[in-house]
Design an enzyme around this catalytic site. Structure first.
Site, PDB file in Angstrom:
ATOM      1  N   CYS A 170       0.832  -1.214   0.000  1.00 13.08           N
ATOM      2  CA  CYS A 170       0.000   0.000   0.000  1.00 13.08           C
ATOM      3  C   CYS A 170       0.866   1.264   0.000  1.00 13.08           C
ATOM      4  O   CYS A 170       1.492   1.584  -0.994  1.00 13.08           O
ATOM      5  CB  CYS A 170      -0.974  -0.041   1.174  1.00 13.08           C
ATOM      6  SG  CYS A 170      -2.358   1.118   1.010  1.00 13.08           S
ATOM      7  N   HIS A 177      -3.595  -5.142   1.503  1.00 15.71           N
ATOM      8  CA  HIS A 177      -3.368  -5.499   2.898  1.00 15.71           C
ATOM      9  C   HIS A 177      -3.852  -6.934   3.105  1.00 15.71           C
ATOM     10  O   HIS A 177      -4.747  -7.405   2.415  1.00 15.71           O
ATOM     11  CB  HIS A 177      -4.161  -4.578   3.832  1.00 15.71           C
ATOM     12  CG  HIS A 177      -3.666  -3.175   3.862  1.00 15.71           C
ATOM     13  ND1 HIS A 177      -2.480  -2.817   4.473  1.00 15.71           N
ATOM     14  CD2 HIS A 177      -4.208  -2.028   3.374  1.00 15.71           C
ATOM     15  CE1 HIS A 177      -2.310  -1.507   4.351  1.00 15.71           C
ATOM     16  NE2 HIS A 177      -3.331  -1.010   3.688  1.00 15.71           N
TER      17      HIS A 177
END
Length: 510
Positions: free
Chosen positions: A341, A446
């Site tokens: 991310c 994630h």
């Protein structure tokens, strides 16, 4: 107000174990055939999760929903506060960004605007379940904030909840904390507390019992039990208080032994988000994973990971201040680098924030992946799955290239010339990027390591790249997680007076 009956888990402070006790109660009620759901009106955490609606809630509530055997819903955590600094936070309401405000403005004025959304979310859940297990936030006795506190006694009154007060003996001063908390509540609030329990106990219970009896006399409330400290539960922590310690030294130089653990260094950014992404990797017997905030540990690492960040540009600036930017570049010459991310965004050529979503401006990235990222006002939140492009990882063939996880980010990354994506999602969108030499990769997902097949392939490929032996054992994380929830529920049910707790909601414990 609703058809559901409610129990609320309150704590004498943060990190006393409210989240896991709530998860345990959800699992116990579910095991008894009850339709049960968790609820936390207001949560402050940088650990978040995506729901099936494509919205964002606190990671603890996602775990509690898992324990209850139900899909996580945005109504389980209608207000999520994500700190951006000491005095400012992003407020997420019903899974979407509501605003970026100061702590003073939130507590003194704005919090009252959120009460209708909180009430509606609770009513939505209460109309669909038999029992709601509410979790408080911090302590109900924060008298400086109590007037506008929507997470503790005010919520207990709204839900007409019977309350269990939890004290953490591991911190010390548990009796004073329990007594002080109750003394700072008003009479009607004290009446809602039906009993207390002591959490994280280690040692001889007989030495604790005299104090417990005295507390019962002082409080005029029963002790529902003493829950022992449970090591190695491998369940999500709610906030960074539960994050493993950060090291400054790393690994010593030693002779090459092919069967040694794979050394993974995760950079613990100041605005580190979703540190639970690495719990499953830490549990692998063939891995030695540590968190670091200096360049020294990177020197002898096999893999360096840049994790998610709530303030990507500010965290990248911090990396430059402490010399971690150059340390990552140096490592990339011979080792493996992974970005998740915000970490993916840092690995690119540039980051820009024209709208001031995080911090207005533009800055160069680490230049290790051919992408550029622009922050956008609209947050992407969704559960994803896909396959790794090319069927290989770090140049090693993959037995199965499937990946899965969830996206929570405000940046959009564009591919530059000759860029190659890391994966293709089931939506046919591209995810992440991988370098031409296959040593550097990044993904927006994630939770990507929580999938057993991918994590095992990742560890095996990284070990082979570093000329280490293939792992002799691999950890079944998903099975272990279910076993941990059952172990937690079993211990809590043995430690607490479940007959009395079930009686609070008019049910019998079998």
């Amino acid at each position: 107000m609703s058809e559901a009956r409610a129990i609320m888990v309150l704590g004498t402070s943060s990190h006393v174990g409210k989240s896991l006790l709530t998860a345990a109660l959800c699992r116990i009620f579910a095991q008894q055939g009850c339709r049960v759901a968790p609820f936390k009106s207001q949560n402050m955490s940088l650990n978040s999760a995506a729901t099936v609606e494509g919205l964002e809630i606190g990671r603890a509530q996602a775990l509690q929903a898992e324990a209850a055997g139900v899909a996580a819903s945005v109504h389980m955590n209608p207000v999520l506060i994500k700190p951006s600094g000491d005095c400012s936070s992003q407020v997420v309401v019903r899974g979407k960004i509501w605003g970026q405000i100061s702590a003073a403005d939130y507590h003194q004025r704005r919090v009252e605007e959120l009460m209708p959304a909180v009430r509606e979310s609770y009513q939505t859940l209460a109309s669909s379940f038999q029992v709601i297990i509410l979790e408080g936030a911090g302590s109900p006795a924060e008298i400086n904030l109590k007037q506008h506190d929507i997470a503790n006694m005010r919520m207990a009154e709204m839900a007409d909840a019977a309350c269990l007060l939890v004290g953490d003996i591991d911190r010390g001063g548990v009796f004073a904390s329990l007594l002080g908390t109750v003394e700072l509540l008003d009479s009607a609030e004290r009446d809602r507390i039906r009993g207390f329990c002591i959490n994280k106990f280690r040692g001889d219970l007989s030495l604790l019992e005299p104090g417990v009896r005295m507390m019962e006399d002082r409080l005029g409330k029963p002790c529902l039990g003493v829950v022992p400290y449970l090591p190695a539960l491998a369940l999500d922590e709610e906030d960074s208080v539960g994050m493993p310690p950060v090291t400054r030294t790393g690994w010593s130089i030693s002779a090459h032994t092919p069967d040694r653990p794979l050394r993974i260094a995760v950079v613990a950014l100041p605005s580190f988000s979703n540190f639970t992404d690495f719990d499953s990797l830490r549990a692998e017997p063939a891995v030695d994973l540590l968190f670091c905030r200096s360049a020294e540990p990177l020197a002898n690492a096999d893999v360096v990971i840049l994790p998610g960040s709530k303030q990507t540009m500010s965290d990248l600036e911090w990396m430059r201040e402490v010399g971690l930017d150059q340390a990552v570049r140096n490592h990339a010459r011979f080792g493996l680098v992974v970005g998740i991310c915000g970490g993916l965004q840092m690995l690119g050529h540039s980051l820009s924030d024209p709208l001031g979503v995080e911090r207005q401006g533009r800055m160069p990235g680490l230049g290790l992946l051919p992408i550029s990222t622009t922050m956008q006002a609209q947050k992407v939140t969704r559960i994803c799955s896909g396959t790794i492009d090319g069927g290989a990882l770090f140049g090693q063939p993959l037995p199965e290239g499937r990946i899965a996880g969830y996206e929570i980010h405000v940046g959009k990354s564009l591919y530059l010339d000759h860029a190659e994506p890391f994966a293709t999602l089931s939506s046919r969108e591209l995810d992440g990027c991988i370098s031409a030499d296959r040593q550097i990769l990044g993904s927006y997902l994630h939770g990507i390591f929580d999938e057993d097949c991918f994590r095992h392939a990742f560890v095996t490929a990284a070990r082979n790249f570093r000329k280490l032996t293939s792992p002799s054992a691999l950890n079944p994380w998903k099975t272990q997680r279910e076993e941990s929830l059952d172990r937690l529920a079993r211990q809590v049910s043995q430690s607490l007076d479940m007959q009395r707790i079930f009686g609070w909601v008019g049910m019998k414990y079998q």
